[in-house]
Scaffold this motif. Structure first.
Motif, short mmCIF file in Angstrom:
data_model
loop_
_atom_site.label_atom_id
_atom_site.label_comp_id
_atom_site.label_asym_id
_atom_site.label_seq_id
_atom_site.Cartn_x
_atom_site.Cartn_y
_atom_site.Cartn_z
N VAL A 87 0.85 -1.20 0.00
CA VAL A 87 0.00 0.00 0.00
C VAL A 87 0.88 1.25 0.00
O VAL A 87 0.66 2.17 -0.78
N ALA A 88 1.89 1.25 0.86
CA ALA A 88 2.79 2.41 0.92
C ALA A 88 3.36 2.69 -0.47
O ALA A 88 3.46 3.84 -0.90
N SER A 89 3.72 1.64 -1.16
CA SER A 89 4.30 1.79 -2.50
C SER A 89 3.24 2.22 -3.52
O SER A 89 3.45 3.18 -4.27
N ASN A 90 2.12 1.52 -3.53
CA ASN A 90 1.09 1.81 -4.53
C ASN A 90 0.48 3.20 -4.38
O ASN A 90 0.07 3.81 -5.37
N MET A 91 0.43 3.68 -3.17
CA MET A 91 -0.22 4.97 -2.94
C MET A 91 0.72 6.14 -3.21
O MET A 91 0.31 7.29 -3.17
N ALA A 92 2.01 5.82 -3.47
CA ALA A 92 2.98 6.90 -3.69
C ALA A 92 2.61 7.75 -4.90
O ALA A 92 2.96 8.92 -4.97
N ARG A 93 1.90 7.14 -5.85
CA ARG A 93 1.59 7.87 -7.08
C ARG A 93 0.55 8.97 -6.87
O ARG A 93 0.42 9.86 -7.69
N PHE A 94 -0.18 8.90 -5.77
CA PHE A 94 -1.23 9.90 -5.55
C PHE A 94 -0.61 11.14 -4.92
O PHE A 94 -0.58 11.29 -3.71
N ASP A 95 -0.09 11.99 -5.79
CA ASP A 95 0.62 13.17 -5.30
C ASP A 95 -0.05 14.46 -5.76
O ASP A 95 0.45 15.55 -5.52
N GLY A 96 -1.18 14.32 -6.42
CA GLY A 96 -1.90 15.51 -6.85
C GLY A 96 -1.37 16.15 -8.13
O GLY A 96 -1.87 17.18 -8.55
N LEU A 97 -0.37 15.54 -8.74
CA LEU A 97 0.22 16.17 -9.93
C LEU A 97 -0.51 15.79 -11.22
O LEU A 97 -0.97 16.65 -11.95
N GLU A 98 -0.62 14.50 -11.46
CA GLU A 98 -1.14 14.08 -12.77
C GLU A 98 -2.66 14.00 -12.79
O GLU A 98 -3.27 14.17 -13.84
N TYR A 99 -3.26 13.67 -11.67
CA TYR A 99 -4.71 13.46 -11.64
C TYR A 99 -5.14 13.47 -10.18
O TYR A 99 -4.30 13.46 -9.28
#
Lengths: 555, 529
Positions: free
Chosen positions: B337-349
């Protein structure tokens, strides 16, 4: 002295306060250095310890530098490592971005076969052991141009390990000598490139271009077997040449297809290695050498002044010529590696282990790739040396310029001229012209055939070598003309009529009695002046040896 | 005679083929029921327009006699963590509120390619982290059985002081929306996802069939991941045959998911088991835990006896590492989860905060605002387990334990067992007010106790409703099969289903009487205060 001293044989490179000793690990090395090869024409092979006279005085320290490299080479491939996006340099921003590249949730990586083959081929060319099973891992860090928050790389079990890269460094002044060296290759791993960030400080914005995000990289890790900037730069150049020969990377440093990070430390020989710094993103061989040498010197100065070296990441400021700490790389990073769960282990086969009836599209056979390996630069150079009696350094230059070897070989095919002559023309005249105008071999206005014809004229003594230079210049200027055409047009043909030449000699001697007097007095330079005068009178169309012969006879 | 909506997928498919009902009529009936049952909160998004358009297309095909197969014209629902092109996909999280994927998950695409009608996206726990379908930003899902005649009648018999209106039951989770949607007849099949039991658990609580296929049999492309190495798209239907039909459509290699099997999957033809006496059913002794309700335990025994009574071999087996499963899962799950959620940074979507002093400040605020406590807590512990100094002690150890757990199953199956029979949950569905007394982590540990080890081993498992409890609530049992023997597993489940004759949920009041619906809507607003 038991401990190997690590900085050796860097011509003209002496760390201040550093005592440079010859490396005891250097079995093959011919010692030189600017000092010991002071005399020109000194016979080679005289084994002399380097700078024997310079024992360290009391209070003086000797320093050794240790340099390792991490090289990122963009794989030459139509599509990215894990997505179907195209790969092009200088495409409009964000025009080559798949859903996966933008890290849309739910997208998954699909490994690009071409990239795996490129990694295997590179591994084989660098004498690596190819791992039949390798694994992918995620390396986490937050950065705006890393959309997923992690990079997929091969941390635990890379595709290739334990290789070596042989390269040669020049030492001494002319005639220079080549020392063969080897740097061990720790591993080659497949990984994703990041995107690019453009910081607009004025508007305090960061612009992100994801075209590069996910492009396949080969990370080649070179063990710290180098000891100065030039060694590192030369090793990188050799690697670049190998990648280009294999076609696995275009390896153009200016376009960022080859990027180098250097790990640098200094220590006293016999003592443990010093704290290392990492200098990042070096994108030309020249800056690489400069940055490393600067950093070595900086560390020595720092330590000599009682300071300490921090384990930090620095960048090279090419305008100032120095390395500076990178602000955004401060603090210890913990990359929190984790196995990439969406990619099964990468399995490779050889002709023995290949499963019967396997779909060739689904498996990669290492032995098949081995068969497709082209001739490597080191072999090509050896052949040139053997076949044409070429000097090693000439063979190096011939290969280091894209297309130059082919040009040379095409000239060779069509000319009767001596290989040495051809080499000299190609490397001095031709390459000189190219460099002057900043052209690539492929952009040359002179074709191999034209140069071959020109050298044939020269070889037949139909023109003098200085006339040949003129013809060459004309060839360069006016495309499409043949050398023969230029020779007749400009009346550059060699004066073959001995009688006319004798008359010209006579006339010149009469016009310059003082020079004739000098000559008679035994001034050896006087005859040369006279030869020059006669040649001028012939508009450089006479063979100086014939002039000399006539003049000597007339005296 | 049962109403059209009360039929199974195969029955209504036959009705469509025979022209007893048209796809548009069927679609409208379902849409209307979705509206009536809005108070269940099963759907986050109802894709009415899309569904009607698909129904029109389907109707044209039927008129031409070119139906695409069993799923043509069949209303289905999809859990809101599967990407749907052009339809908002939220994962019940502020982080993805307003996110409209530009592509379909492979499983969604496969359903649409077969002519299925997408009714909407169903509710879940935020990012599928939970086992109650109570922890999403759109509020909890209510179990349709809370409003069933069966449950209501039992409630009347017992004196209770609680306000009846707020005494509704949870669906279980995290695919509670999908389970409720199928249970309340608003669709004929729904997609869930199953990482630790998220399909089987709500299936058991809502009295429907919940299938977790073998890992690698069904593509995960487009499923927004929880734990990549355990996630599987799940199937919720009203009977085993229907699950087999849907699995037949979904199964197979996907070039977009490298973890799917390469071998071609043959069409699923679910046989009627004729000779059950040749079967060997294993009863894992470690699953008899003190927390198991006596009712579930007795049904479990009864089921075992059922197999024995027809001559099947029923033996006690041991899965010795079962008790380590939950703690092991905790480490592996939170790490991924820690790894998968890293992409949610508000930049792309997705969500982006208003703070713009620095990129780092923006990341922090975006993630703080975007994720709930459960998600943030798992990210935090996952990152802790992955720290260099902890990696060996936690992550690597957990991986080793995972291997031991998987080997337990291998050993049992190698000893000749065809399928394992276990409870799906400790007890029947709990009232919401009771459920929320415990924190998410404790609840998950209890909710996933019988289902979670299967995900560690990648095996197929199916929860089949067996009977109603004394309270009138469904109780399901779980069958676990050999890896990639999903078909055999379903055949056993189908035989069992036929024997137990689980009663149909009685929601006549809901479905026919509008006044009661109105009342229930009022009731919803009360409980949401």
């Amino acid at each position: 002295m038991a401990a190997p001293v690590l900085c050796r044989l860097c011509p003209g490179r002496r760390w201040s306060l550093a005592y440079i000793n010859r490396g005891s690990r250097h079995e093959t090395g011919t010692p030189t250095g600017s000092r010991s090869s002071g005399k020109r024409g000194q016979s080679s092979g005289v084994q002399q310890p380097l700078i024997t006279a310079e024992k360290p005085r009391k209070g003086e320290h000797e320093w050794a530098a240790v340099v390792g490299l991490e090289i990122h080479a963009q794989i030459s491939s139509n599509s990215k490592l894990f997505s179907g996006s195209q790969v092009h340099f200088a495409a409009p921003p964000n025009s080559l971005v798949s859903f996966f590249d933008a890290s849309l949730p739910g997208t998954l990586p699909v490994l690009n076969r071409r990239c795996v083959e490129a990694a295997v081929m590179t591994g084989l060319a660098l004498n690596c052991r190819i791992n039949k099973k390798s694994l992918f891992d995620r390396k986490h860090y937050f950065y705006a141009d890393l959309p997923a928050g992690y990079q997929i790389t091969q941390q635990r079990l890379p595709i290739a390990v334990n290789g070596s890269l042989a390269y040669s460094v020049f030492v001494g002044k002319k005639p220079s000598q080549l020392i063969n060296k080897t740097v061990r290759i720790k591993q080659i791993q497949l990984e994703q490139d990041s995107g690019k960030s453009l910081h607009d400080d004025r508007r305090s914005q960061t612009l992100i271009d994801l075209n590069r995000a996910g492009v396949g990289l080969l990370e080649v890790v070179l063990e710290p077997d180098m000891s100065c900037g030039e060694e590192a730069a030369t090793a990188v150049k050799e690697l670049q040449l190998i990648l280009q020969t294999l076609g696995t990377s275009q390896a153009n440093m200016a376009e960022g297809q080859l990027r180098v990070d250097a790990n640098i430390s200094v220590h006293h020989p016999g003592e443990p290695l010093g704290v290392r710094t990492e200098v990042k993103n070096l994108n030309s061989a020249r800056f690489l050498a400069k940055a490393i040498d600067y950093e070595i010197q900086r560390q020595i100065n720092e330590l000599e002044n009682g300071g300490e070296i921090l384990n930090e990441t620095r960048s090279f400021d090419y305008k100032l010529g120095c390395t500076v700490p990178m602000r955004d790389k401060e603090g210890k990073q913990d990359y929190r590696f984790i196995p990439e769960p969406n990619l099964p282990p990468l399995l490779l086969y050889d002709s023995v282990s290949l499963p019967a009836g396997a779909d060739p599209q689904q498996v990669i056979d290492i032995d098949q790739i081995r068969k497709r390996l082209p001739e490597l630069p080191s072999v090509t150079r050896e052949k040139l040396i053997q076949q044409y009696g070429m000097l090693p350094e000439h063979s190096l230059t011939l290969l280091n310029e894209a297309g130059l070897l082919e040009f040379f070989q095409n000239v060779m095919k069509e000319t009767r001229a001596e290989p040495k002559k051809v080499t000299s023309w190609v490397l001095n005249t031709f390459l000189g012209f190219l460099k002057q105008q900043n052209l690539a071999v492929s952009e040359s206005p002179v074709t191999p055939s034209a140069l071959a014809e020109l050298l044939n004229l020269l070889d037949r003594k139909a023109i003098s070598s200085s006339a040949a230079k003129q013809v060459f210049e004309e060839l360069w200027r006016s495309k499409g003309k043949t050398p023969a055409h230029i020779v007749s047009e400009k009346e550059l043909g060699l004066l073959q009529d001995r009688e006319t030449l004798e008359q010209l000699c006579q006339a010149t001697m009469e016009e310059h009695p003082q020079v004739v007097m000098d000559m008679k007095k035994g001034n050896p330079r006087a005859i040369n002046k006279l030869i020059g005068l006669v040649r001028k009178a012939t508009l450089s169309r006479a063979d100086p040896t014939v002039i000399k012969e006539i003049l000597e006879k007339k005296l | 005679m049962r109403t059209m909506l009360g039929r199974t997928l195969r029955e209504v498919s036959a009705a469509l083929k025979q022209g007893q009902i048209t796809p548009i009529e069927l679609c409208q009936k379902c849409l209307s029921l979705i509206k009536k049952t809005k108070f269940l909160n099963a759907y986050i998004t109802v894709s009415e327009e899309v569904a009607l358009k698909q129904a029109e297309e389907s109707e044209k095909r039927y008129k031409k006699g070119h139906s695409l197969g069993d799923l043509d014209g069949i209303p289905v629902a999809v859990k809101d963590n599967f990407s749907t092109s052009g339809i908002e996909t939220t994962c019940a999280s502020n982080m993805l509120k307003g996110y409209v994927p530009p592509f379909n998950a492979t499983v969604v695409q496969k359903l649409l390619d077969q002519g299925a009608l997408l009714m909407g996206k169903t509710n879940l726990d935020e990012f599928a982290m939970g086992c109650g379908s109570t922890d999403g930003i759109f509020g909890p899902v209510k179990n349709p059985w809370s409003f069933s005649k069966q449950y209501r009648e039992k409630r009347k018999q017992k004196p209770h002081g609680d306000n009846e209106d707020s005494d509704w039951l949870i669906t279980g989770g995290s695919s509670g929306g999908s389970a409720a949607a199928v249970s309340a007849f608003t669709c004929f099949a729904a997609l869930g996802s199953d990482t630790g039991g998220s399909t089987r658990n709500p299936a058991a609580h809502c009295g429907v069939v919940g299938l977790k296929p073998s890992y690698g049999l069904v593509s995960r492309h487009g499923l927004i991941p929880l734990v990549n190495s355990m996630d599987v798209p799940g199937i919720l239907t009203r009977c085993v045959d229907d699950a087999a039909v849907v699995l037949g459509v979904l199964a197979g290699h996907d070039c977009k998911d490298s973890t799917t099997i390469q071998d071609p999957v043959k069409p699923f033809m679910l046989p009627n088991l004729t000779d059950v006496s040749k079967l060997c059913i294993g009863i894992p002794k470690e699953y008899l835990v003190p927390e198991l309700s006596s009712e579930v335990q007795s049904l479990w025994s009864k089921a075992a006896s059922l197999f024995e009574s027809v001559g099947a071999k029923v033996i006690e087996v041991s899965l010795p590492h079962t008790s380590y499963s939950i703690v092991c899962y905790h480490v592996l799950c939170t790490s991924e989860v820690a790894s998968n959620m890293a992409r949610f940074d508000g930049l792309e979507y997705g969500h982006r905060c208003d703070i713009d002093v620095s990129t780092e400040a923006m990341y922090a605020a975006t993630r703080r605002e975007g994720f709930n406590d459960v998600v943030r807590g798992r990210i935090l512990s996952g990152n802790f387990f992955l720290l260099k100094e902890n990696y060996e002690n936690y992550f690597v150890k957990a991986q080793k334990v995972r291997r031991l757990i998987a080997n337990d199953f291998v050993n049992v199956f190698n000893s000749g067992v065809d399928a394992l029979l276990t409870p799906t949950t400790l007890s029947e569905a709990m009232p919401y007010l009771e459920f929320i007394k415990e924190d998410n982590r404790t609840r998950s540990a209890q909710g996933d106790i019988f289902t979670q080890a299967v995900n560690m081993a990648g095996l197929p498992a199916v929860s089949v409703p067996m009977a109603l409890s004394n309270q009138g609530l469904p109780i399901g049992l779980q069958f676990i099969g050999r890896a990639f023997c999903d078909q055999q597993l379903l055949a056993i489940a189908k035989w069992f289903e036929k024997q137990v004759q689980f009663p149909v949920i009685q929601l006549q009041e809901l479905m026919d009487d509008c006044s009661s619906i109105f009342e229930n809507e009022k009731l919803t607003s009360v409980s949401l205060k």
